[in-house]
Write an enzyme that holds these catalytic residues in place. Structure first.
Site, PDB file in Angstrom:
ATOM      1  N   ASP A  56     -10.869   2.187  -2.882  1.00 29.35           N
ATOM      2  CA  ASP A  56     -11.386   1.971  -1.531  1.00 29.35           C
ATOM      3  C   ASP A  56     -12.909   2.069  -1.517  1.00 29.35           C
ATOM      4  OD1 ASP A  56      -9.031   1.452  -0.292  1.00 29.35           O
ATOM      5  OD2 ASP A  56      -8.703   3.484   0.428  1.00 29.35           O
ATOM      6  N   ASP A 110       0.832  -1.212   0.000  1.00 24.62           N
ATOM      7  CA  ASP A 110       0.000   0.000   0.000  1.00 24.62           C
ATOM      8  C   ASP A 110       0.861   1.255   0.000  1.00 24.62           C
ATOM      9  OD1 ASP A 110      -2.312   1.525   0.140  1.00 24.62           O
ATOM     10  OD2 ASP A 110      -3.163   0.395   1.822  1.00 24.62           O
TER      11      ASP A 110
HETATM   12  C1  GLA Z   1      -5.729   1.814   2.283  1.00 24.12           C
HETATM   13  C2  GLA Z   1      -6.183   0.637   1.451  1.00 24.12           C
HETATM   14  C3  GLA Z   1      -7.216  -0.148   2.224  1.00 24.12           C
HETATM   15  C4  GLA Z   1      -6.621  -0.627   3.517  1.00 24.12           C
HETATM   16  C5  GLA Z   1      -6.094   0.554   4.313  1.00 24.12           C
HETATM   17  C6  GLA Z   1      -5.330   0.100   5.525  1.00 24.12           C
HETATM   18  O1  GLA Z   1      -6.731   2.732   2.421  1.00 24.12           O
HETATM   19  O2  GLA Z   1      -6.660   1.061   0.217  1.00 24.12           O
HETATM   20  O3  GLA Z   1      -7.673  -1.240   1.465  1.00 24.12           O
HETATM   21  O4  GLA Z   1      -5.596  -1.539   3.245  1.00 24.12           O
HETATM   22  O5  GLA Z   1      -5.229   1.368   3.534  1.00 24.12           O
HETATM   23  O6  GLA Z   1      -4.822   1.140   6.264  1.00 24.12           O
END
Ligand code: GLA
Length: 702
Positions: free
Chosen positions: A527, A458
């Site tokens: 997300d 990420d």
């Molecule tokens: C980002 C990702 C999510 C999750 C969060 C965790 O927003 O896109 O899917 O993994 O971080 O902090």
């Protein structure tokens, strides 16, 4: 032989297209043709500018204001002399001269690659233009290498990968992908008129806001028909795309590293290689353009292109940071019973990570949550028959972490400025080799000690204060060296652990491009997991990327208005995952989920490896249709979604695509086999309530 060379002109042919350029009588490297392959080499036009000069005395009179460089469509313009079009390369020599005049030196053909060597008339600076013909995919890949053979550094102020020219005189529309966090990949379309339309990222990653893809048509192309010129940039940092229509109606797209805040000191005997731009042409609309890119990505870019991706579970949307051995094990049990194959533990597992204020940088298990390390949970998951995957965010550090306390200077910053935090975190300077080495070491330990087969990587903020105080050279090299650092860490880990599947996530789809896909097989697209929004996001994503790279979870988002079936169907259009609160699902939901997961496993070879056809657009139609057809055209699957019915009396008809016209096919829900031609011409009537959806298998008669 896809490359034909003749008297300083070159014809690059793919299966259905041709790209032609040559050395103009002025010595400039001039573009001549990009479009459908023509029957004979003599069919391709010669120097375009000659025709103009003879036929237009008006143009001749213009020359004092518009030098030849302005009129000749150049392959790699440099803004020399009286040339004012977008340049690809802008340099400053050590003596202060900022004028670059490239002359053709020689060409090297190493089929399927062509290298054109250009050199400045006076200074020892060379440019090698690389053209790689991807014949089977109807694509051309271009990149440039700049070489300094002198004894003084040369400052590069702009260095793009390519300029792509469209046939002169056309009226074009630019299609591109725009968005923001939780609303990525929205398809936009606008006419191109005289001037420059710039799309870019200044955020150190590819960004949620624009994606380095273009699709240009004459204003009338659709999914099936029409000329489309399309291309991408394989780069995961700051990039720029400038679509220019000159005052002489020449349309071109310059694409490459962003020159905003860019500078690179090219030292003596050193070279600089740009990222690649890959582009193509088709007469068969946007659908075919996407399928060319999909095949190319699956077959030549991603590490595990022929693997079938597993159905995963991830508890992030339910638990957030509250992960621990026993609660994760509970989820694992329910997930395994549903047929899930890969259990991924998201954020919250590492040292000090109780919320988003602390922990990033300390990549070892939190002793309170995992007193015996990750081993027992992974063993449990494996006993349940699932693989285990883990979330990391290597490029980041929380000021509240052991790493930051030890190395406060490892972050990107300016010493006299406060450090702007995003989600309470700062960005590690991955341009620094010691930072790269730290990350390689820590992640290597994780992967070596535990049976981890999947990593979600990420990157949850954009850059601020882009300083590199102890840079060994030009500090603005940060933009490029950072991305090269990310690539080095990723590549080293991939080499050491080739069985691991990686997913590229940047708060959703903030880092989706053909650069990162050399390391990651998948992208976490957004997300936003509300299926109605997601269908538009997925539709835009599919312009460039194949379904095999598109991770899509069924969550509880949208449950108040969308049946579980709809939520599954929309996620089944990519790599299916589940991110819902399974502990609150009743027996009925679990049983239904089981059925969809079982069906997905059956049809996923068609979805992940087949050809995609977009039958109804989330951007313009009241219903959405997505169809996949296996490469051998013996089977397919059709999804339809109704978002809002404007006219209840109007029938919903989907016209399948990609079937063999005289082969007999059956479509689930309809009795009797009919020819592919019949299905494609007369369509499939779908009965759906508002927010209804369906999936239908298609198979051919033995
Ligand atoms: C980002 C990702 C999510 C999750 C969060 C965790 O927003 O896109 O899917 O993994 O971080 O902090």
């Amino acid at each position: 032989m896809p490359i034909h060379a003749c008297e300083n002109s070159w014809i690059l042919e793919t299966q259905h297209t041709a790209y032609v350029f040559g050395v103009h009588t002025t010595g400039l490297l001039a573009h001549r043709y990009w479009g459908a392959k023509l029957p004979y080499p003599g069919d391709y036009p010669g120097d375009l500018i000659e025709d103009r000069l003879v036929t237009s005395s008006y143009v001749l009179k213009e020359i004092p204001f518009n030098g030849l460089g302005n009129l000749v469509p150049q392959e790699y313009p440099t803004g020399a002399g009286t040339e004012y079009v977008e340049p690809c390369l802008k340099v400053s020599f050590a003596d202060g001269v900022r004028d670059l005049r490239l002359k053709f030196e020689r060409a090297e053909v190493a089929d399927p690659e062509l290298r054109i060597h250009l050199r400045d008339a006076t200074y020892p600076l060379s440019v090698i233009l690389h053209y790689r013909v991807w014949e089977a995919f109807d694509l051309i890949e271009r990149w440039a290498v700049i070489e300094n053979a002198g004894d003084a550094p040369v400052a590069l102020e702009r260095v793009l990968s390519a300029q792509w020219h469209l046939p002169i005189g056309g009226h074009y529309h630019l299609n591109h992908l725009n968005g923001r966090w939780a609303n990525e990949f929205q398809l936009r379309r606008e006419p191109l008129v005289q001037g420059v339309k710039v799309l870019e990222s200044r955020r150190i990653t590819t960004s949620h806001h624009h994606n380095p893809w273009f699709g240009i048509d004459r204003g009338s192309a659709d999914e099936e028909r029409g000329d489309v010129w399309f291309g991408v940039l394989a780069w995961s940092g700051n990039w720029k795309m400038a679509a220019e229509v000159t005052d002489f109606s020449s349309t071109r797209v310059s694409i490459g590293l962003n020159d905003w805040d860019f500078r690179w000191s090219l030292e003596p005997e050193q070279s600089f290689t740009t990222p690649s731009s890959i582009a193509g042409y088709t007469e068969q609309g946007f659908g075919a353009a996407s399928r060319h890119l999909h095949d190319f990505i699956r077959e030549t870019v991603v590490p595990h292109g022929d693997a079938l991706h597993k159905v995963l579970f991830n508890s992030w949307e339910t638990t957030l940071f509250d992960v621990a051995e026993s609660s994760q094990a509970q989820f694992a049990e329910i997930a395994a019973a549903m047929g899930i194959e890969l259990f991924v533990m998201d954020d919250g597992w590492f040292h000090g990570r109780k919320d988003d204020y602390a922990g990033l940088g300390d990549w070892w298990p939190d002793a309170a949550k995992f007193p015996n390390g990750l081993g027992p949970l992974i063993e449990r998951v494996n006993q349940l028959g699932m693989d285990f995957g883990l979330w990391i965010e290597p490029e980041m550090v929380n000021p509240d972490s052991e790493l930051y306390r030890q190395h406060p200077d490892w972050v990107i910053h300016f010493p006299t400025r406060s450090r702007t935090e995003g989600r309470h975190q700062l960005i590690l300077n991955l341009a620094k080799p010691d930072v790269q080495d730290y990350l390689i070491e820590k992640i290597d330990i994780l992967l070596s000690e535990s049976n981890i087969t999947f990593i979600k990587w990420d990157m949850n903020r954009n850059v601020s204060e882009p300083g590199w105080p102890d840079a060994p050279g030009e500090p603005r090299e940060l933009w490029v060296r950072y991305v090269q650092g990310v690539y080095r860490v990723w590549e080293t880990l991939r080499q050491r652990h080739p069985h691991v599947t990686w997913q590229s996530c940047s708060g959703g789809g903030g880092r989706a491009d053909l650069g990162i896909l050399r390391f990651a097989d998948q992208v976490w697209v957004s997300d936003n997991t509300i299926p109605t929004s997601r269908l538009a996001i997925q539709g835009g994503f599919s312009q460039v990327f194949p379904a095999s790279t598109m991770e899509a979870w069924v969550t509880d988002m949208g449950e108040e208005f969308l049946p579980l079936e709809f939520r599954f169907h929309s996620s089944m259009c990519g790599v299916l995952g589940v991110g819902a609160n399974l502990r609150q699902w009743g027996e009925k939901e679990i049983a239904e989920a089981k059925t969809w997961i079982a069906l997905y496993k059956e049809i996923r070879p068609i979805i992940q490896q087949g050809d995609l056809y977009r039958l109804g657009s989330p951007f313009t139609d009241e219903f959405i249709g997505v169809q996949y057809v296996s490469k051998d055209q013996t089977s397919g699957v059709l999804f339809a979604f109704l978002l809002h019915r404007l006219d209840p009396a109007a029938p919903l008809i989907l016209y399948p695509r990609g079937l063999v016209p005289d082969r007999l096919y059956t479509i689930e829900g309809y009795s009797g086999a009919r020819s592919g031609a019949a299905w494609m011409k007369t369509g499939v009537v779908v009965q759906l309530p508002n927010f209804g959806s369906t999936v239908r298998r298609i198979w051919s008669e033995k």
